[in-house]
Design an enzyme around this catalytic site. Sequence first.
Site, PDB file in Angstrom:
ATOM      1  N   ASP A   1      28.214  61.425  10.300  1.00  0.00           N
ATOM      2  CA  ASP A   1      29.704  60.286  10.179  1.00  0.00           C
ATOM      3  C   ASP A   1      29.188  59.639   9.235  1.00  0.00           C
ATOM      4  O   ASP A   1      28.296  58.743   9.030  1.00  0.00           O
ATOM      5  CB  ASP A   1      30.499  59.887  10.943  1.00  0.00           C
ATOM      6  CG  ASP A   1      31.460  60.037  10.504  1.00  0.00           C
ATOM      7  OD1 ASP A   1      32.612  60.882  11.179  1.00  0.00           O
ATOM      8  OD2 ASP A   1      31.928  58.842  10.214  1.00  0.00           O
TER       9      ASP A   1
ATOM     10  N   LEU B   1      37.578  73.078  13.826  1.00  0.00           N
ATOM     11  CA  LEU B   1      36.463  72.602  15.194  1.00  0.00           C
ATOM     12  C   LEU B   1      34.864  71.254  14.964  1.00  0.00           C
ATOM     13  O   LEU B   1      34.015  72.127  13.929  1.00  0.00           O
ATOM     14  CB  LEU B   1      36.282  73.362  16.108  1.00  0.00           C
ATOM     15  CG  LEU B   1      36.432  73.066  17.474  1.00  0.00           C
ATOM     16  CD1 LEU B   1      37.513  72.094  18.478  1.00  0.00           C
ATOM     17  CD2 LEU B   1      35.128  73.689  19.120  1.00  0.00           C
ATOM     18  N   HIS B   2      35.258  70.284  15.465  1.00  0.00           N
ATOM     19  CA  HIS B   2      33.692  69.137  15.187  1.00  0.00           C
ATOM     20  C   HIS B   2      34.522  68.356  16.161  1.00  0.00           C
ATOM     21  O   HIS B   2      35.256  67.951  16.934  1.00  0.00           O
ATOM     22  CB  HIS B   2      34.214  68.466  13.807  1.00  0.00           C
ATOM     23  CG  HIS B   2      36.015  67.620  14.007  1.00  0.00           C
ATOM     24  ND1 HIS B   2      36.463  68.147  13.272  1.00  0.00           N
ATOM     25  CD2 HIS B   2      35.594  65.960  14.229  1.00  0.00           C
ATOM     26  CE1 HIS B   2      37.444  67.479  13.135  1.00  0.00           C
ATOM     27  NE2 HIS B   2      37.338  66.023  13.722  1.00  0.00           N
TER      28      HIS B   2
END
Lengths: 337, 337
Positions: A205, A276-277
């Site tokens: 991230d 979707l993650h």
Amino acid sequence: MADPLVQSGKRKREEESESTQTPGPRGDKAAVGNGTAASTSFPFSGFRLQKVLKESSRDKIIFLHGKVNETSGDGDGDDAVVILEKTPFQVDQVAQLLLGSPELQLQFSNDIYSTYNLFPPRPLSDVKTTVVYPATEKHLQKYLRQDLHLIRETGEDYKNITLPYLDSQSLSIQWVYNILDKKAEADRIVFENPDHSDGFVLIPDLKWNQKQLDDLYLIAICHRRGIKSLRELTGEHLPLLRNILQEGQEAIQQRYQVREDRLRVYLHYQPSYYHLHVHFTALGFEAPGSGVERAHLLADVIENLEYDPQYYQKRTLTFALRADEPLLKLFQEAKKN
Amino acid sequence: MADPLVQSGKRKREEESESTQTPGPRGDKAAVGNGTAASTSFPFSGFRLQKVLKESSRDKIIFLHGKVNETSGDGDGDDAVVILEKTPFQVDQVAQLLLGSPELQLQFSNDIYSTYNLFPPRPLSDVKTTVVYPATEKHLQKYLRQDLHLIRETGEDYKNITLPYLDSQSLSIQWVYNILDKKAEADRIVFENPDHSDGFVLIPDLKWNQKQLDDLYLIAICHRRGIKSLRELTGEHLPLLRNILQEGQEAIQQRYQVREDRLRVYLHYQPSYYHLHVHFTALGFEAPGSGVERAHLLADVIENLEYDPQYYQKRTLTFALRADEPLLKLFQEAKKN
């Protein structure tokens, strides 16, 4: 635009991704490197406090809106935002400080405990200061603390309120497709299962600088398109979800030597983007968005779907919305009727 | 014993309740009141850093273990813990600071954004310093950051591992009974439903000073005895749980004018004491223990029990344990076999 400098409280990938393109960190290092130590002053004159936009006594940060340049030009003045944040302690500096005899004021003493006000020398007392000048109305809104309101969304609410709202938004997730298609950040990929239906890409991230494991933060993005969020998951997605959980944990153990029982693996609802993650964060790190009102442990999601394939279409889901988010108004109006 | 001075990271009520009996806050006020501004020095000589026990760059706090008095007496020296925490900004002080021309070092500038190191005058640069001297091994252990490990506890695990462990502990919850029986803190009760089976007492949590609503924190303690935790809840407890949710929210709105959609209402699993209780915290406040790995929204618990009265006996529950907690070893050994 996104604020490239303030690190705290950011959520949206869009902002993160901009923030990494600013000279921010590089600039910082450079400044240290070539020792930009010259004293300077703010790019404006005066600062009449208008409002405390936001503050956190836990984080020791404060966001201030002030009027500046009121004397010069038209007496009207301009808007500026000044953000002050105390800096973390540097171990070596602190050790030095305590070796010497720091300036202390006794607050009180009780048995083996005592507290003091300590006044550190200059190097230890610096405050990270961020200036936005001239600041627009958008900046003031962006930094203004917004009240949060909890929503309890039934399956019907999703169909009747949330989904139509999302469809009306046409939010671009091109940057997600760029990652999946290796058109961007291909060098950052930590692991990939290339299966079109049940595969995914695991990538750090952007909130994580990858320098220390304390705040480890990775994202698994599924290859399959069209799954907006947790709300749309059914039993048919179990193979995908099991792959993400198991292979994601294994990849993180191999790359970072962090075992699965040191990881918090979860989905957001609402997510900040509708492809979707899954989030992987260090268990010891209180990551933003890991609170019970937003995070859903992937292991629980899998068990719920094994238990009832339609679980997430039927159940009421809770999430918080900022007072200025349009979806909140839609829910509030729907409740009235 | 509990540490009466350090406010951060505390969990257990036992510690809280001691902490409120120390001269801590009063001492602070007194010191301010009669202006105890005399400079002083630490109650020991020297400080050779042994270990950083814990630190948080988010909270700007650091816990240090050092050897002191090594020159005096037997050269062996004593142990001391020094805790340094930067202080939150005071709005009025900061406004004054910005009106003047504070000492700045430019870090970098980019478009309308610029960052600086600001070196504030003495009053703004004080550091809250807590000393524990002499420190025992227990203190060092208490402050030492412990790794967290995630446990996935099945219903069987609870019966075979957790419950026998809890039964072997004979943890006293006399202080809970004292509240329910009005033998203690009766004046602090915000609301009560006296029903023996489905009633409860609502009381401010001791972590909350009740001075501002930002970190509002109350606890509902049920009158009924013998419900250890979330794990033991069944459909028969629904009336109790609905009372706590609805009447608790109403009482908080009446007393504090905080509406239900501004509240996070949840149970802990594992809880810090084994008499059923429910947490009410301000939604905007990231309360310790409100993370997805520990908190369970009461509204979800109610819906799960309506859906399946045995839900919490069957389902796997996730929680984090510190590396030094005996229960963790029990789970690790059980896994091996």
